[in-house]
Design a protein around this motif. Structure first.
Motif, PDB file in Angstrom:
ATOM      1  N   VAL A   1       0.834  -1.197   0.000  1.00  0.00           N
ATOM      2  CA  VAL A   1       0.000   0.000   0.000  1.00  0.00           C
ATOM      3  C   VAL A   1       0.866   1.243   0.000  1.00  0.00           C
ATOM      4  O   VAL A   1       2.082   1.191   0.216  1.00  0.00           O
ATOM      5  CB  VAL A   1      -0.942   0.015   1.233  1.00  0.00           C
ATOM      6  N   ASP A   2       0.218   2.386  -0.263  1.00  0.00           N
ATOM      7  CA  ASP A   2       0.874   3.689  -0.155  1.00  0.00           C
ATOM      8  C   ASP A   2       0.709   4.182   1.280  1.00  0.00           C
ATOM      9  O   ASP A   2      -0.408   4.212   1.808  1.00  0.00           O
ATOM     10  CB  ASP A   2       0.233   4.690  -1.118  1.00  0.00           C
ATOM     11  N   HIS A   3       1.814   4.567   1.892  1.00  0.00           N
ATOM     12  CA  HIS A   3       1.720   4.965   3.297  1.00  0.00           C
ATOM     13  C   HIS A   3       2.513   6.243   3.525  1.00  0.00           C
ATOM     14  O   HIS A   3       3.495   6.536   2.814  1.00  0.00           O
ATOM     15  CB  HIS A   3       2.238   3.857   4.216  1.00  0.00           C
ATOM     16  N   PRO A   4       2.104   7.056   4.512  1.00  0.00           N
ATOM     17  CA  PRO A   4       2.855   8.272   4.832  1.00  0.00           C
ATOM     18  C   PRO A   4       4.204   7.922   5.442  1.00  0.00           C
ATOM     19  O   PRO A   4       4.503   6.758   5.736  1.00  0.00           O
ATOM     20  CB  PRO A   4       1.938   8.997   5.830  1.00  0.00           C
ATOM     21  N   GLU A   5       5.040   8.964   5.623  1.00  0.00           N
ATOM     22  CA  GLU A   5       6.372   8.712   6.161  1.00  0.00           C
ATOM     23  C   GLU A   5       6.320   8.147   7.575  1.00  0.00           C
ATOM     24  O   GLU A   5       7.122   7.281   7.932  1.00  0.00           O
ATOM     25  CB  GLU A   5       7.173  10.025   6.144  1.00  0.00           C
ATOM     26  N   ALA A   6       5.388   8.638   8.382  1.00  0.00           N
ATOM     27  CA  ALA A   6       5.287   8.179   9.768  1.00  0.00           C
ATOM     28  C   ALA A   6       4.101   7.229   9.900  1.00  0.00           C
ATOM     29  O   ALA A   6       2.951   7.637   9.737  1.00  0.00           O
ATOM     30  CB  ALA A   6       5.125   9.366  10.719  1.00  0.00           C
ATOM     31  N   VAL A   7       4.383   5.970  10.141  1.00  0.00           N
ATOM     32  CA  VAL A   7       3.349   4.964  10.347  1.00  0.00           C
ATOM     33  C   VAL A   7       3.621   4.270  11.676  1.00  0.00           C
ATOM     34  O   VAL A   7       4.758   3.855  11.948  1.00  0.00           O
ATOM     35  CB  VAL A   7       3.332   3.931   9.205  1.00  0.00           C
ATOM     36  N   ASP A   8       2.594   4.156  12.499  1.00  0.00           N
ATOM     37  CA  ASP A   8       2.725   3.439  13.771  1.00  0.00           C
ATOM     38  C   ASP A   8       2.688   1.939  13.471  1.00  0.00           C
ATOM     39  O   ASP A   8       1.622   1.312  13.466  1.00  0.00           O
ATOM     40  CB  ASP A   8       1.589   3.849  14.717  1.00  0.00           C
ATOM     41  N   GLU A   9       3.870   1.370  13.187  1.00  0.00           N
ATOM     42  CA  GLU A   9       3.924  -0.026  12.770  1.00  0.00           C
ATOM     43  C   GLU A   9       3.487  -0.961  13.891  1.00  0.00           C
ATOM     44  O   GLU A   9       2.895  -2.009  13.636  1.00  0.00           O
ATOM     45  CB  GLU A   9       5.337  -0.370  12.300  1.00  0.00           C
ATOM     46  N   ARG A  10       3.795  -0.587  15.121  1.00  0.00           N
ATOM     47  CA  ARG A  10       3.395  -1.445  16.238  1.00  0.00           C
ATOM     48  C   ARG A  10       1.876  -1.533  16.343  1.00  0.00           C
ATOM     49  O   ARG A  10       1.316  -2.629  16.516  1.00  0.00           O
ATOM     50  CB  ARG A  10       3.983  -0.888  17.543  1.00  0.00           C
ATOM     51  N   GLU A  11       1.200  -0.398  16.201  1.00  0.00           N
ATOM     52  CA  GLU A  11      -0.255  -0.406  16.248  1.00  0.00           C
ATOM     53  C   GLU A  11      -0.839  -1.159  15.056  1.00  0.00           C
ATOM     54  O   GLU A  11      -1.838  -1.869  15.176  1.00  0.00           O
ATOM     55  CB  GLU A  11      -0.769   1.042  16.271  1.00  0.00           C
ATOM     56  N   LEU A  12      -0.199  -1.007  13.886  1.00  0.00           N
ATOM     57  CA  LEU A  12      -0.656  -1.745  12.709  1.00  0.00           C
ATOM     58  C   LEU A  12      -0.497  -3.247  12.918  1.00  0.00           C
ATOM     59  O   LEU A  12      -1.373  -4.034  12.538  1.00  0.00           O
ATOM     60  CB  LEU A  12       0.129  -1.291  11.481  1.00  0.00           C
ATOM     61  N   GLN A  13       0.600  -3.665  13.531  1.00  0.00           N
ATOM     62  CA  GLN A  13       0.790  -5.089  13.810  1.00  0.00           C
ATOM     63  C   GLN A  13      -0.293  -5.621  14.743  1.00  0.00           C
ATOM     64  O   GLN A  13      -0.803  -6.733  14.552  1.00  0.00           O
ATOM     65  CB  GLN A  13       2.172  -5.312  14.420  1.00  0.00           C
ATOM     66  N   ARG A  14      -0.650  -4.823  15.735  1.00  0.00           N
ATOM     67  CA  ARG A  14      -1.725  -5.265  16.655  1.00  0.00           C
ATOM     68  C   ARG A  14      -3.045  -5.403  15.884  1.00  0.00           C
ATOM     69  O   ARG A  14      -3.775  -6.387  16.077  1.00  0.00           O
ATOM     70  CB  ARG A  14      -1.895  -4.253  17.785  1.00  0.00           C
ATOM     71  N   ALA A  15      -3.362  -4.407  15.043  1.00  0.00           N
ATOM     72  CA  ALA A  15      -4.617  -4.461  14.296  1.00  0.00           C
ATOM     73  C   ALA A  15      -4.646  -5.663  13.359  1.00  0.00           C
ATOM     74  O   ALA A  15      -5.661  -6.368  13.255  1.00  0.00           O
ATOM     75  CB  ALA A  15      -4.804  -3.163  13.512  1.00  0.00           C
ATOM     76  N   VAL A  16      -3.530  -5.926  12.681  1.00  0.00           N
ATOM     77  CA  VAL A  16      -3.477  -7.075  11.772  1.00  0.00           C
ATOM     78  C   VAL A  16      -3.562  -8.375  12.555  1.00  0.00           C
ATOM     79  O   VAL A  16      -4.221  -9.338  12.130  1.00  0.00           O
ATOM     80  CB  VAL A  16      -2.186  -7.022  10.926  1.00  0.00           C
ATOM     81  N   GLY A  17      -2.916  -8.415  13.727  1.00  0.00           N
ATOM     82  CA  GLY A  17      -3.011  -9.613  14.554  1.00  0.00           C
ATOM     83  C   GLY A  17      -4.440  -9.906  14.979  1.00  0.00           C
ATOM     84  O   GLY A  17      -4.884 -11.063  14.966  1.00  0.00           O
ATOM     85  N   LEU A  18      -5.190  -8.859  15.342  1.00  0.00           N
ATOM     86  CA  LEU A  18      -6.601  -9.051  15.696  1.00  0.00           C
ATOM     87  C   LEU A  18      -7.411  -9.559  14.514  1.00  0.00           C
ATOM     88  O   LEU A  18      -8.297 -10.405  14.665  1.00  0.00           O
ATOM     89  CB  LEU A  18      -7.180  -7.743  16.226  1.00  0.00           C
ATOM     90  N   LEU A  19      -7.110  -9.041  13.317  1.00  0.00           N
ATOM     91  CA  LEU A  19      -7.813  -9.512  12.123  1.00  0.00           C
ATOM     92  C   LEU A  19      -7.524 -10.984  11.864  1.00  0.00           C
ATOM     93  O   LEU A  19      -8.428 -11.746  11.494  1.00  0.00           O
ATOM     94  CB  LEU A  19      -7.402  -8.676  10.911  1.00  0.00           C
ATOM     95  N   ILE A  20      -6.276 -11.394  12.042  1.00  0.00           N
ATOM     96  CA  ILE A  20      -5.920 -12.797  11.812  1.00  0.00           C
ATOM     97  C   ILE A  20      -6.645 -13.684  12.797  1.00  0.00           C
ATOM     98  O   ILE A  20      -7.203 -14.742  12.434  1.00  0.00           O
ATOM     99  CB  ILE A  20      -4.395 -12.970  11.915  1.00  0.00           C
ATOM    100  N   VAL A  21      -6.655 -13.276  14.075  1.00  0.00           N
ATOM    101  CA  VAL A  21      -7.338 -14.091  15.089  1.00  0.00           C
ATOM    102  C   VAL A  21      -8.831 -14.171  14.813  1.00  0.00           C
ATOM    103  O   VAL A  21      -9.457 -15.219  14.978  1.00  0.00           O
ATOM    104  CB  VAL A  21      -7.078 -13.497  16.492  1.00  0.00           C
TER     105      VAL A  21
END
Length: 657
Positions: free
Chosen positions: A446-466
């Motif tokens: 995807v296209d993303h801005p320079e500052a991305v909260d990767e840790r928060e994104l990992q949590r959100a993706v982890g919840l989606l997987i579960v």
């Protein structure tokens, strides 16, 4: 006779003088300026030369010597040229070259504007009739707050798009696949839009066929059914037989549809730009980018040679895995053109009406057919990079033995190798339940801005997987919508090719559900992705993969020692230099250029102001006429220039976008 001769000599003299003025003005300015406005400036210079000369000459011209008269005439010509150049510069500031069309373009543009205005009025009446006018005003306001209100608004939008015609119907169909942009009520309503139209009379169809084939229809086909098999807003399909008896289908574009679509696309692009400029939801929606992508896809759909090439590409891909039982019709290149497409007639029944046939095959066979279709789609996306983006039940035929035929490849998705690899990594990470690897794969997609909260994104993706990717989950394609909403909440933009992948899977779920009720798309895709990764790491394929990687690295490895030696030699002799390109980024160049322009405007404006004050305080100077003196005229002119330039700087400083 003498007067006629004088006129004949005077006209070329005037024309020659104007041309000389025009050439001199263009050379002195050093900038390419339109010839029309340059000639107008030259005419102005010619017209002002005589008054300037009269103003500078003494009351009794007889008292001047020949040299004084020549210098006075030269001064008049120079002053007139400078005035013409100043007028030309002012005209360039107000109306830059190219901002006004030429006479031919103006006439054509006027006709287009009249037609556009008529269409605008029709669209505005449709919008107002369905109660949607308030959303075009650009003022912030509260939207529908309840599901029932959103449903009513979505129903009004669907009715308005349906009434507006083919372009807007297809736009609604596209929006129905963008669950990250629209609420669920809108997606559900827009999904009900059907691209259907009344059939075109046979005489019109025969005219298109004869024009495109270059011969009468009876010579090209032994038999052709005058009643269409299907009629949509862009084209309709007729059954036919070639002279050798081969059954084919003939897809014919509706006469005049290209003109209608281009007119509506022009309006749609203008509306999208207006919405993005004037409304907050238009900017967050990315209205202009979405409209451009839609226009490109619709123009591809109008060019049947693109669908012909897509059929050939897809047929080659399907031949690589014949065990999938999925095929596409082969096109007849010699009989196809931009508005006519002739292709094989595949046996089978459209999936929407094939339930009795599928019921006779049994659940086990239906499950295998659905799995083969999913595997075929994964092959298209992960291996070949060309895939069907709209595989709804109407675009799938079911033969008596369960073989499937894909139709309507006018618009396909295309993926480069990097994107295909990232999608494969995403499927593998989801299969392992690895949220870190999944978020890394998403960021490369995807296209993303320079500052991305990767840790928060990992949590959100982890919840989606579960929630969606664990065994036993029945959420289905809701996982796709949840993932797209996650993108939006984290400020991630979905490129058009990646959005086409999600659209393809969103459409495919309903198709697989008809083939095999209860078919779990997400679970099967996860298993299939894991199986593909395991197959890629199998010993017999791993060796080939390693060899391919080494072959790609070998040229770089060969040149590495030589480059290291050059670096060492440069260090030893003190010749090692580091070059840094300042302002390599376009945004940096634009920033510095803008600052310099403002500084120059300020300096020039201040200089003009000081010169104006000095001239106004230096008396009258030479007189141009009885009531006009040169110094006050120049002083007030420079004062106007100074005020204009200073105001231009101030408006830039204080403006808030």
């Amino acid at each position: 006779m003498d007067q006629a001769a004088a006129v004949l000599l005077f006209v070329p003299f005037i024309v020659g003088t104007v041309l000389v003025f025009a050439v001199v003005i263009r050379r002195l300015l050093g900038v390419r300026v339109g010839w029309m406005r340059t000639l107008l400036a030259a005419v102005l210079a010619l017209l002002t030369t005589a008054p300037i000369l009269a103003g500078l000459a003494p009351d009794d011209p007889a008292t001047m010597s020949g040299g004084e008269a020549f210098l006075l005439a030269a001064t008049s010509v120079v002053v007139a040229a400078l005035l013409a150049m100043a007028a030309l510069v002012i005209l360039e500031v107000l109306l830059p070259t190219g901002s006004l069309p030429g006479p031919v373009e103006m006439w054509r543009g006027t006709r287009r504007r009249v037609a556009r205005a008529c269409r605008y009025s029709t669209i505005v009446r449709i919008v107002l009739r369905h109660g949607l006018g308030r959303f075009l005003r650009g003022r912030p306001g509260s939207g529908p707050s309840s599901a029932a209100a959103r449903r009513r608004l979505a129903r009004s939008l669907r009715a308005a798009l349906d009434e507006a015609g083919v372009t807007f119907v297809k736009l609604g169909q596209l929006l129905s696949t963008r669950g990250e942009l629209l609420p669920a009520e809108f997606v559900e309503e827009l999904t009900a839009l059907q691209d259907q139209a009344a059939p075109v009379p046979w005489d019109d169809v025969a005219g298109v066929l004869a024009a495109e084939l270059g011969r009468p229809v009876e010579e090209a086909f032994a038999e052709i059914d005058r009643e269409p098999m299907a009629a949509a807003s862009v084209a309709q399909v007729h059954a036919a037989r070639l002279p050798d008896g081969t059954p084919v289908v003939v897809k014919v574009q509706r006469p005049g549809i290209a003109v209608i679509v281009e007119r509506d696309l022009d309006i749609l692009l203008r509306l999208a730009g207006t919405l993005e400029d004037r409304t907050s939801w238009g900017r967050s929606f990315g209205a202009r980018r979405l409209a451009l992508g839609f226009a490109e896809a619709l123009r591809e759909e109008l060019d049947f040679t693109i669908e012909r090439d897509n059929l050939q590409t897809m047929a080659a891909a399907m031949d690589a895995t014949p065990d999938r039982g999925v095929r596409v019709p082969a096109p007849y290149v010699s009989l196809s053109s931009e508005r006519v497409l002739v292709m094989d007639r595949l046996p089978g029944t459209p999936l929407g009406a094939a339930e009795p046939k599928l019921a006779r095959l049994g659940d086990e066979r239906r499950d295998a057919i659905a799995a083969n279709l999913l595997d075929s789609m994964l092959d298209q996306i992960l291996v070949h990079g060309t895939f069907h983006v709209d595989l709804h039940p109407g675009n799938l035929l079911v033969a008596d033995d369960g073989a499937l035929g894909m139709l309507d490849l006018g618009s396909v998705g295309r993926l480069d190798a990097v994107t295909r690899s990232a999608i494969g990594q995403l499927l593998a990470a989801v299969g392992r339940g690895d949220s870190v690897a999944a978020s890394d794969a998403l960021l490369s997609l995807v296209d993303h801005p320079e500052a991305v909260d990767e840790r928060e994104l990992q949590r959100a993706v982890g919840l989606l997987i579960v929630r969606y990717a664990t065994p036993g989950s029945t959420a289905g394609v809701a996982a796709v919508g949840a993932m797209l909403r996650t993108f939006t909440s984290h400020g991630l933009g979905v490129p058009a090719p990646v959005a086409a992948v999600f659209r393809a899977f969103a459409t495919l779920e309903g198709t697989l559900g008809l083939l095999r009720p209860g078919f779990d798309l997400v679970e099967r895709a996860r298993v299939a992705g894991a199986r593909r990764i395991a197959e890629a790491l199998a010993p017999e394929r791993l060796r080939g993969t390693v060899e391919d990687e080494l072959a790609a690295l070998l040229p770089m490895l060969r040149g590495l020692p030589r480059r290291i030696d050059r670096i060492g030699e440069a260090v030893e002799h003190g010749r090692l230099r580091l070059n840094v390109r300042l302002f390599a980024d376009e945004q940096d160049r634009l920033l510095v250029t803008g600052l310099l322009h403002r500084a120059l405007l300020t300096i020039i404006g201040a200089t003009c102001g000081v010169m104006a004050v000095l001239l106004l305080g230096s008396g009258n100077g030479p007189r141009i006429s009885t009531g006009v003196a040169l110094f006050p005229l120049l002083g007030y002119g420079l004062l106007i220039v100074a005020v204009v330039l200073v105001l231009r700087v101030l408006v830039v400083i204080f403006r808030r976008d």
